[in-house]
Scaffold this motif. Structure first.
Motif, PDB file in Angstrom:
ATOM      1  N   ALA A   1       0.831  -1.207   0.000  1.00  0.00           N
ATOM      2  CA  ALA A   1       0.000   0.000   0.000  1.00  0.00           C
ATOM      3  C   ALA A   1       0.865   1.257   0.000  1.00  0.00           C
ATOM      4  O   ALA A   1       0.581   2.228  -0.712  1.00  0.00           O
ATOM      5  CB  ALA A   1      -0.932  -0.003   1.212  1.00  0.00           C
ATOM      6  N   ILE A   2       1.931   1.256   0.803  1.00  0.00           N
ATOM      7  CA  ILE A   2       2.818   2.417   0.860  1.00  0.00           C
ATOM      8  C   ILE A   2       3.431   2.692  -0.511  1.00  0.00           C
ATOM      9  O   ILE A   2       3.488   3.841  -0.971  1.00  0.00           O
ATOM     10  CB  ILE A   2       3.917   2.194   1.922  1.00  0.00           C
ATOM     11  CG1 ILE A   2       3.311   2.253   3.326  1.00  0.00           C
ATOM     12  CG2 ILE A   2       5.029   3.242   1.782  1.00  0.00           C
ATOM     13  CD1 ILE A   2       4.277   1.880   4.438  1.00  0.00           C
ATOM     14  N   GLN A   3       3.858   1.634  -1.178  1.00  0.00           N
ATOM     15  CA  GLN A   3       4.495   1.806  -2.482  1.00  0.00           C
ATOM     16  C   GLN A   3       3.487   2.153  -3.579  1.00  0.00           C
ATOM     17  O   GLN A   3       3.719   3.063  -4.374  1.00  0.00           O
ATOM     18  CB  GLN A   3       5.256   0.525  -2.843  1.00  0.00           C
ATOM     19  CG  GLN A   3       6.439   0.260  -1.900  1.00  0.00           C
ATOM     20  CD  GLN A   3       7.116  -1.067  -2.172  1.00  0.00           C
ATOM     21  OE1 GLN A   3       8.104  -1.134  -2.901  1.00  0.00           O
ATOM     22  NE2 GLN A   3       6.587  -2.137  -1.607  1.00  0.00           N
ATOM     23  N   ALA A   4       2.349   1.457  -3.589  1.00  0.00           N
ATOM     24  CA  ALA A   4       1.369   1.682  -4.654  1.00  0.00           C
ATOM     25  C   ALA A   4       0.708   3.053  -4.536  1.00  0.00           C
ATOM     26  O   ALA A   4       0.428   3.708  -5.542  1.00  0.00           O
ATOM     27  CB  ALA A   4       0.313   0.578  -4.628  1.00  0.00           C
ATOM     28  N   ARG A   5       0.454   3.493  -3.308  1.00  0.00           N
ATOM     29  CA  ARG A   5      -0.227   4.766  -3.083  1.00  0.00           C
ATOM     30  C   ARG A   5       0.746   5.930  -2.961  1.00  0.00           C
ATOM     31  O   ARG A   5       0.317   7.076  -2.806  1.00  0.00           O
ATOM     32  CB  ARG A   5      -1.102   4.671  -1.831  1.00  0.00           C
ATOM     33  CG  ARG A   5      -2.260   3.691  -1.983  1.00  0.00           C
ATOM     34  CD  ARG A   5      -3.033   3.520  -0.669  1.00  0.00           C
ATOM     35  NE  ARG A   5      -4.201   2.664  -0.854  1.00  0.00           N
ATOM     36  CZ  ARG A   5      -5.402   3.071  -1.224  1.00  0.00           C
ATOM     37  NH1 ARG A   5      -5.601   4.371  -1.449  1.00  0.00           N
ATOM     38  NH2 ARG A   5      -6.391   2.225  -1.385  1.00  0.00           N
ATOM     39  N   GLN A   6       2.024   5.618  -2.978  1.00  0.00           N
ATOM     40  CA  GLN A   6       3.071   6.637  -2.862  1.00  0.00           C
ATOM     41  C   GLN A   6       2.884   7.483  -1.601  1.00  0.00           C
ATOM     42  O   GLN A   6       2.860   8.716  -1.639  1.00  0.00           O
ATOM     43  CB  GLN A   6       3.127   7.509  -4.121  1.00  0.00           C
ATOM     44  CG  GLN A   6       3.484   6.725  -5.381  1.00  0.00           C
ATOM     45  CD  GLN A   6       3.648   7.606  -6.605  1.00  0.00           C
ATOM     46  OE1 GLN A   6       2.893   8.558  -6.812  1.00  0.00           O
ATOM     47  NE2 GLN A   6       4.632   7.305  -7.432  1.00  0.00           N
ATOM     48  N   VAL A   7       2.718   6.767  -0.483  1.00  0.00           N
ATOM     49  CA  VAL A   7       2.610   7.415   0.817  1.00  0.00           C
ATOM     50  C   VAL A   7       3.825   7.019   1.641  1.00  0.00           C
ATOM     51  O   VAL A   7       4.685   6.249   1.205  1.00  0.00           O
ATOM     52  CB  VAL A   7       1.300   7.023   1.531  1.00  0.00           C
ATOM     53  CG1 VAL A   7       0.096   7.507   0.743  1.00  0.00           C
ATOM     54  CG2 VAL A   7       1.218   5.505   1.774  1.00  0.00           C
TER      55      VAL A   7
END
Length: 307
Positions: free
Chosen positions: A114-120
């Motif tokens: 999620a961190i990588q895909a959402r760029q958070v």
């Protein structure tokens, strides 16, 4: 470029955890599609937790026990010690863990993706609280974030937090610069969320539960469900603890000079009344917005013991 098989440093704070820690460690070491190293810091215990963890680490290469560092007096200072003393070099992400929960097998995989895909820069999630009698309850913390929620609440249970290395490094540097004042912060998860949001880091709160959140008599902060926790929350506000934490955290994360924060930070009567009308921007859940509005008014009218 996305990290396909990320390496995660899991920071676990322990204290008198013999009843639950083995099951929790098994759920952490069994995480799918990530490489995990668990770093354990133990508050001096009376149930043999230190000896058991040392023996466990001797037979599990993925578990490291930090040297004894005296009494912390609470989970918050224990986690601050972990952030300070664990070397994050070589890791892609840093996660927090309590000693008594049970992680879903894909908790870290879901978080890191999620961190990588959402760029958070950070991830937290809902949890499923469970009690010894088998009762369960979804704790929903995934309401949309609002402008100032981070100064008044955490992003959910800290045991769901997963941070990018860049955020973890920045957080550590700031903590070292403010180490003495930081010792007055009672909730590490609230502080970490406030630091991230105050410094431009992006945070995602996942509505999907990532773990089973054990409820028992030793929980420092348990499930906020029913009337009793609401009464307990009011007592901490009336006693002055909550507003004192708001002031401390706001100053620690550099928000004390913000024009909006300056209008209420001294918490005088007229300031609290003014703050009450910003309730919609200060808490995420509708019920908490209403509670916030009422508390500002009640505190303005009758005060609290710490003022």
């Amino acid at each position: 470029m996305p990290v396909k098989h990320p390496k995660v440093a899991v920071l676990l704070a322990a204290y008198n955890g013999m009843r639950w820690i083995e099951e929790q460690l098994a759920s952490i070491l069994g995480q799918s599609a990530v490489d995990v190293i668990v770093h354990i810091s133990i508050d001096p215990s009376t149930d043999g937790t230190e000896a058991w963890c040392a023996a466990y680490a001797a037979t599990h290469p993925g578990v490291l026990v930090l040297p004894a560092a005296g009494s912390f007096g609470g989970a918050s200072r224990n986690f601050f010690r972990l952030i300070r003393d664990v070397n994050f070099e070589g890791y892609d992400f840093v996660a927090f863990a309590d000693q008594d929960d049970i992680w879903h097998a894909d908790k870290l995989q879901r978080a890191t993706q999620a961190i990588q895909a959402r760029q958070v820069d950070a991830y937290s999630s809902n949890v499923t609280a469970f009690w010894p009698d088998g009762k369960t309850h979804l704790l929903d913390k995934a309401q949309p974030q609002v402008e100032w929620d981070f100064l008044f609440e955490a992003a959910g249970p800290g045991c769901t937090y997963v941070l990018s290395k860049s955020l973890a490094d920045s957080l550590k540097a700031s903590m070292l610069d403010n180490w003495q004042l930081l010792q007055g912060v009672s909730l590490h998860d609230w502080y970490c969320y406030a630091y991230a949001r105050s410094n431009g880091f992006r945070w995602y709160i996942d509505p999907e539960p990532s773990m089973d959140y054990r409820q028992h008599e030793r929980n420092q902060v348990g499930a906020n469900k029913g009337l009793s926790p609401l009464i307990a929350r009011y007592k901490t506000i009336h006693d002055g603890w909550w507003f004192n934490q708001v002031q401390l955290i706001a100053n620690l994360v550099g928000q004390g000079t913000d024009p909006f924060v300056r209008t209420w930070l001294t918490l005088r009567r007229n300031h609290l009344l003014r703050l009450s009308f910003s309730a919609w921007h200060c808490r995420r859940r509708v019920r908490d917005k209403v509670f916030f509005f009422c508390i500002c008014w009640v505190t303005a009218l009758i005060g609290n013991k710490a003022r």
